[in-house]
Motif scaffolding. Structure first.
Motif, PDB file in Angstrom:
ATOM      1  N   LEU A  77       8.657 -25.673   9.792  1.00  0.00           N
ATOM      2  CA  LEU A  77       8.711 -25.877   8.348  1.00  0.00           C
ATOM      3  C   LEU A  77       7.526 -26.714   7.869  1.00  0.00           C
ATOM      4  N   THR A  78       7.251 -27.810   8.565  1.00  0.00           N
ATOM      5  CA  THR A  78       6.116 -28.657   8.189  1.00  0.00           C
ATOM      6  C   THR A  78       4.807 -27.901   8.325  1.00  0.00           C
ATOM      7  N   GLN A  79       4.674 -27.111   9.393  1.00  0.00           N
ATOM      8  CA  GLN A  79       3.446 -26.335   9.571  1.00  0.00           C
ATOM      9  C   GLN A  79       3.265 -25.356   8.419  1.00  0.00           C
ATOM     10  N   CYS A  80       4.340 -24.690   8.010  1.00  0.00           N
ATOM     11  CA  CYS A  80       4.262 -23.729   6.897  1.00  0.00           C
ATOM     12  C   CYS A  80       3.851 -24.432   5.608  1.00  0.00           C
ATOM     13  N   GLN A  81       4.522 -25.527   5.287  1.00  0.00           N
ATOM     14  CA  GLN A  81       4.227 -26.246   4.056  1.00  0.00           C
ATOM     15  C   GLN A  81       2.788 -26.762   4.044  1.00  0.00           C
ATOM     16  N   THR A  82       2.362 -27.329   5.171  1.00  0.00           N
ATOM     17  CA  THR A  82       1.017 -27.897   5.243  1.00  0.00           C
ATOM     18  C   THR A  82      -0.040 -26.807   5.267  1.00  0.00           C
ATOM     19  N   LEU A  83       0.213 -25.713   6.014  1.00  0.00           N
ATOM     20  CA  LEU A  83      -0.753 -24.619   6.064  1.00  0.00           C
ATOM     21  C   LEU A  83      -0.990 -24.037   4.678  1.00  0.00           C
ATOM     22  N   LEU A  84       0.055 -23.894   3.890  1.00  0.00           N
ATOM     23  CA  LEU A  84      -0.101 -23.396   2.521  1.00  0.00           C
ATOM     24  C   LEU A  84      -1.048 -24.300   1.728  1.00  0.00           C
ATOM     25  N   LEU A  85      -0.828 -25.598   1.798  1.00  0.00           N
ATOM     26  CA  LEU A  85      -1.688 -26.541   1.075  1.00  0.00           C
ATOM     27  C   LEU A  85      -3.121 -26.511   1.597  1.00  0.00           C
ATOM     28  N   VAL A  86      -3.271 -26.397   2.923  1.00  0.00           N
ATOM     29  CA  VAL A  86      -4.604 -26.342   3.531  1.00  0.00           C
ATOM     30  C   VAL A  86      -5.351 -25.096   3.065  1.00  0.00           C
ATOM     31  N   LEU A  87      -4.690 -23.940   3.117  1.00  0.00           N
ATOM     32  CA  LEU A  87      -5.343 -22.690   2.704  1.00  0.00           C
ATOM     33  C   LEU A  87      -5.702 -22.727   1.222  1.00  0.00           C
ATOM     34  N   GLN A  88      -4.836 -23.304   0.411  1.00  0.00           N
ATOM     35  CA  GLN A  88      -5.148 -23.433  -1.016  1.00  0.00           C
ATOM     36  C   GLN A  88      -6.351 -24.347  -1.198  1.00  0.00           C
ATOM     37  N   TYR A  89      -6.399 -25.443  -0.473  1.00  0.00           N
ATOM     38  CA  TYR A  89      -7.514 -26.387  -0.566  1.00  0.00           C
ATOM     39  C   TYR A  89      -8.828 -25.751  -0.106  1.00  0.00           C
ATOM     40  N   LEU A  90      -8.789 -25.022   1.008  1.00  0.00           N
ATOM     41  CA  LEU A  90     -10.016 -24.446   1.573  1.00  0.00           C
ATOM     42  C   LEU A  90     -10.546 -23.279   0.741  1.00  0.00           C
ATOM     43  N   GLY A  91      -9.710 -22.645  -0.035  1.00  0.00           N
ATOM     44  CA  GLY A  91     -10.148 -21.549  -0.891  1.00  0.00           C
ATOM     45  C   GLY A  91     -10.790 -20.422  -0.110  1.00  0.00           C
ATOM     46  N   ALA A  92     -11.956 -19.969  -0.552  1.00  0.00           N
ATOM     47  CA  ALA A  92     -12.637 -18.818   0.054  1.00  0.00           C
ATOM     48  C   ALA A  92     -13.104 -19.100   1.489  1.00  0.00           C
TER      49      ALA A  92
ATOM     50  N   ARG B  58     -10.939 -31.401  10.690  1.00  0.00           N
ATOM     51  CA  ARG B  58      -9.769 -32.287  10.776  1.00  0.00           C
ATOM     52  C   ARG B  58      -9.980 -33.538   9.924  1.00  0.00           C
ATOM     53  N   ASP B  59     -11.177 -34.135  10.015  1.00  0.00           N
ATOM     54  CA  ASP B  59     -11.484 -35.340   9.228  1.00  0.00           C
ATOM     55  C   ASP B  59     -11.425 -35.042   7.729  1.00  0.00           C
ATOM     56  N   GLU B  60     -11.975 -33.899   7.321  1.00  0.00           N
ATOM     57  CA  GLU B  60     -11.956 -33.508   5.909  1.00  0.00           C
ATOM     58  C   GLU B  60     -10.519 -33.354   5.414  1.00  0.00           C
ATOM     59  N   LEU B  61      -9.694 -32.650   6.199  1.00  0.00           N
ATOM     60  CA  LEU B  61      -8.302 -32.435   5.795  1.00  0.00           C
ATOM     61  C   LEU B  61      -7.530 -33.745   5.767  1.00  0.00           C
ATOM     62  N   SER B  62      -7.797 -34.612   6.719  1.00  0.00           N
ATOM     63  CA  SER B  62      -7.142 -35.922   6.758  1.00  0.00           C
ATOM     64  C   SER B  62      -7.526 -36.758   5.540  1.00  0.00           C
ATOM     65  N   ALA B  63      -8.784 -36.699   5.154  1.00  0.00           N
ATOM     66  CA  ALA B  63      -9.275 -37.490   4.020  1.00  0.00           C
ATOM     67  C   ALA B  63      -8.609 -37.095   2.705  1.00  0.00           C
ATOM     68  N   VAL B  64      -8.160 -35.844   2.602  1.00  0.00           N
ATOM     69  CA  VAL B  64      -7.496 -35.397   1.373  1.00  0.00           C
ATOM     70  C   VAL B  64      -5.980 -35.308   1.549  1.00  0.00           C
ATOM     71  N   GLY B  65      -5.471 -35.901   2.639  1.00  0.00           N
ATOM     72  CA  GLY B  65      -4.023 -35.975   2.858  1.00  0.00           C
ATOM     73  C   GLY B  65      -3.377 -34.702   3.358  1.00  0.00           C
ATOM     74  N   LEU B  66      -4.148 -33.853   4.038  1.00  0.00           N
ATOM     75  CA  LEU B  66      -3.609 -32.570   4.501  1.00  0.00           C
ATOM     76  C   LEU B  66      -3.489 -32.461   6.022  1.00  0.00           C
TER      77      LEU B  66
END
Length: 129
Positions: A41-56, A25-33
């Motif tokens: 809708l917000t969950q979908c948009q944010t989850l997409l960005l989170v999954l892209q950020y987390l990669g593998a 949670r702290d890591e995602l918060s630090a990068v604005g996610l």
């Protein structure tokens, strides 16, 4: 990672406790996610960005819940319906209460489907015969 034994078989389990989920949670918060609100809708948009950020690394169901995502499987289905490719891998995980969950989904973003595959291909050759 923790190793459990059932008979002679070793079973690996991902430890998804309070410390791990707090750090995520702290890591995602630090990068604005961080989630702004709980709307689908917000969950979908944010989850997409989170999954892209987390990669593998991806995100499993327990991590998603700890980060505020409810019905994460539904959000993944909605993203897939929009043309995103998200792999689901089953894993054993131990939650903050020490319960072992077999078959928890870990979601890993793989990209977008080619435009041709999103709508299906249209073969017009037969129309001209």
């Amino acid at each position: 990672m923790r190793i459990d034994h059932i008979g002679n078989q070793k079973l690996k389990a991902f430890i998804c406790g309070i410390q791990h989920t707090s750090e995520l949670r702290d890591e995602l918060s630090a990068v604005g996610l961080s989630l702004r609100d709980a709307s689908g809708l917000t969950q979908c948009q944010t989850l997409l960005l989170v999954l892209q950020y987390l990669g593998a690394r991806g995100m499993n169901t327990l991590e998603g819940i700890a980060c505020g995502f409810l019905r994460i499987a539904t959000r993944v289905q909605e993203l897939e319906a929009d043309g995103h490719i998200i792999h689901s891998i089953k894993e054993r995980a131990i939650d903050a209460g020490g319960l072992v969950h077999a078959g928890i989904a870990r979601y890993i973003y793989k990209g977008m489907k080619p435009i041709d595959d999103r709508q299906g291909s249209l073969d017009l050759n037969e129309a001209y015969l």
